[in-house]
Enzyme design. Sequence first.
Site, PDB file in Angstrom:
ATOM      1  N   ARG A 165      30.358  35.547  38.718  1.00 38.00           N
ATOM      2  CA  ARG A 165      30.659  34.553  37.687  1.00 38.00           C
ATOM      3  C   ARG A 165      30.709  33.157  38.290  1.00 38.00           C
ATOM      4  O   ARG A 165      30.834  33.012  39.509  1.00 38.00           O
ATOM      5  CB  ARG A 165      32.043  34.837  37.089  1.00 38.00           C
ATOM      6  CG  ARG A 165      32.242  36.260  36.646  1.00 38.00           C
ATOM      7  CD  ARG A 165      33.659  36.753  36.934  1.00 38.00           C
ATOM      8  NE  ARG A 165      33.732  38.210  36.774  1.00 38.00           N
ATOM      9  CZ  ARG A 165      34.016  38.822  35.642  1.00 38.00           C
ATOM     10  NH1 ARG A 165      34.311  38.111  34.586  1.00 38.00           N
ATOM     11  NH2 ARG A 165      34.036  40.127  35.560  1.00 38.00           N
ATOM     12  N   ARG A 212      30.831  49.450  31.376  1.00 37.44           N
ATOM     13  CA  ARG A 212      29.891  48.336  31.215  1.00 37.44           C
ATOM     14  C   ARG A 212      28.826  48.391  32.281  1.00 37.44           C
ATOM     15  O   ARG A 212      29.097  48.721  33.428  1.00 37.44           O
ATOM     16  CB  ARG A 212      30.624  46.999  31.385  1.00 37.44           C
ATOM     17  CG  ARG A 212      31.638  46.725  30.344  1.00 37.44           C
ATOM     18  CD  ARG A 212      31.851  45.248  30.196  1.00 37.44           C
ATOM     19  NE  ARG A 212      32.485  44.639  31.364  1.00 37.44           N
ATOM     20  CZ  ARG A 212      33.101  43.470  31.297  1.00 37.44           C
ATOM     21  NH1 ARG A 212      33.156  42.811  30.163  1.00 37.44           N
ATOM     22  NH2 ARG A 212      33.659  42.941  32.362  1.00 37.44           N
ATOM     23  N   GLY A 248      46.731  46.694  32.881  1.00 40.47           N
ATOM     24  CA  GLY A 248      45.442  47.199  33.360  1.00 40.47           C
ATOM     25  C   GLY A 248      44.684  48.040  32.347  1.00 40.47           C
ATOM     26  O   GLY A 248      43.636  48.605  32.649  1.00 40.47           O
ATOM     27  N   ASP A 260      35.450  32.007  34.209  1.00 37.63           N
ATOM     28  CA  ASP A 260      35.448  33.380  34.736  1.00 37.63           C
ATOM     29  C   ASP A 260      34.656  34.321  33.837  1.00 37.63           C
ATOM     30  O   ASP A 260      34.360  35.443  34.236  1.00 37.63           O
ATOM     31  CB  ASP A 260      36.890  33.901  34.893  1.00 37.63           C
ATOM     32  CG  ASP A 260      37.690  33.760  33.621  1.00 37.63           C
ATOM     33  OD1 ASP A 260      37.856  32.624  33.149  1.00 37.63           O
ATOM     34  OD2 ASP A 260      38.141  34.786  33.084  1.00 37.63           O
ATOM     35  N   GLY A 275      41.709  42.360  36.505  1.00 39.96           N
ATOM     36  CA  GLY A 275      43.063  42.855  36.315  1.00 39.96           C
ATOM     37  C   GLY A 275      43.093  44.184  35.599  1.00 39.96           C
ATOM     38  O   GLY A 275      44.099  44.887  35.598  1.00 39.96           O
ATOM     39  N   ARG A 276      41.981  44.501  34.974  1.00 32.91           N
ATOM     40  CA  ARG A 276      41.944  45.796  34.265  1.00 32.91           C
ATOM     41  C   ARG A 276      40.541  46.409  34.309  1.00 32.91           C
ATOM     42  O   ARG A 276      40.208  47.254  33.507  1.00 32.91           O
ATOM     43  CB  ARG A 276      42.374  45.619  32.821  1.00 32.91           C
ATOM     44  CG  ARG A 276      41.529  44.606  32.072  1.00 32.91           C
ATOM     45  CD  ARG A 276      41.785  44.702  30.616  1.00 32.91           C
ATOM     46  NE  ARG A 276      41.296  43.495  29.951  1.00 32.91           N
ATOM     47  CZ  ARG A 276      41.326  43.321  28.668  1.00 32.91           C
ATOM     48  NH1 ARG A 276      41.826  44.245  27.909  1.00 32.91           N
ATOM     49  NH2 ARG A 276      40.869  42.206  28.136  1.00 32.91           N
TER      50      ARG A 276
END
Length: 487
Positions: free
Chosen positions: A184, A177, A127, A253, A93-94
């Site tokens: 997941r 990242r 977001g 998740d 979502g972000r």
Amino acid sequence: MTEKRRMSHWNFDNTYTMLPDVFYKKQLPARVERPELMLLNEELGHELGLHMDALREEGAAIFSGNQIVEGSEPFAQAYAGHQFGHFTMLGDGRAVMLGEHVTPSGKRVDIQLKGAGQTPFSRRGDGRATLGPVLREYIVSEAMHGLNIPTSRALAAVGTGENVQREQMKQGAVLTRVSSSHIRVGTFEYAAYARDEALIIKLLDYTIDRHYPQLQKEKNKPLAFLREVIKKQAALVALWMKVGFVHGVMNTDNVSINGQTIDYGPCAFIDAYDRKAVFSSIDHSGRYAYGNQPAIAQWNLARLAETLIPLIHPDPQQAIHEATDLINMFPQIYDTYWYAEMGKKLGLEIVDSKERKLIDDLLHFLEGERIDYTYFFRSLTLNKRDLAIFEAASFIEWEKQWKHCLARQGVDESVIAQRMKQHNPAVIPRNYLVEKAIQKAEREADFSDIKQLLDLLQDPYAYTAEQEKYGQMPPDGDSRYITYCGT
Ligand code: AMP
Ligand code: MG
């Protein structure tokens, strides 16, 4: 190949987007107003084969998402997950994935921007990410890497120059990242939810190719896969427990299929040894408390197992039976890893029932007396008797047993001392240190404390003079439960 790509040496090769398109949505990062490069991880950049001089110049544009490098085809991942026990459809979502970068040594890693704007999975969210949590994830994930714990890493933190509405206005930021992937348990739940066997088979094959190629020839691939994920997850959580790490949101998740620590949120390190320790303000029931983490890992793995049932055996009862047998083995597998790791903290190589009891007794004792976990082991390693507890009769009795176990191992004292140094950090990202450093960055735009902390945490087992200062217990909080006699 553009000039830019040659400059920073990106080498994108995207395979995830070859999966059926229900697994992702193409999504460009949203432009930001005034991107500013706040932190750049030089060591990681070198490891990735990136040209750091170029990145120092272009980093603000690239790591804010304003400039898309050649070869990157940004997208947001679809996934589902059990959040605090409840199934939900989620997705990035972000976060926006720039793609898979292949390093000079052939390692494939995901490069992801967290806080890069809204996606089709944003639901009601904006977001965006704010500076404080971005810096927190940067520091703690790098600290975990320093502690030799599998983890996603932080390549850069960029300020967006925009405000983000939270309870109060906050500074916007984007974290870059790097992770071996972002597949997941929740990705498998997402595939299973569609009740389309072909989807889950494709995801399984993809995941095996990417992370478990040794399983390609297995007769029952889904079962072998489940076994390996269980092992990796058990090994990971054993390492968390060993260093006193509380993840804080072990929703499915947030559980990587590859046994890495991902999605740092309200995570923290314990001070006093307390199996009930919870830091997250939203974890009212203590579901993700420090001592609950192994049991929750097993629960999460059972959710993964459920997604694989149709593939394990044509007879669902038989499939459930075989998967359940594996899931039931988790505690035993976990204990083997965990006791071995805890043994190393005490300088022990062989850990039999005697040593297991020694470890249990010690932790029982630490918990009863609310002793600072990291500090205790650090003192033991340095052979400093600087806590009142070292004078306690129960400790002296325990120590006798410990020495007895050490003697049984038949190794040199110097070997034992060395082993203890390698497994008991001199410094960890204690909450008060991290908070102080972040506040300085937020309020004064001064990153010096963060850089200093990152430097110390790069090798927490080095036992340098500088680390000595940072290895102290928090000035308040849990320290009221112990008597500290000074070093
Ligand atoms: P997390 O707790 O970070 O694992 O996030 C759980 C879910 O909420 C994920 O699907 C995130 O992408 C989503 N999410 C969290 N914060 C935001 C935000 N500010 N805007 C949009 N989605 C968000
Ligand atoms: Mg998450």
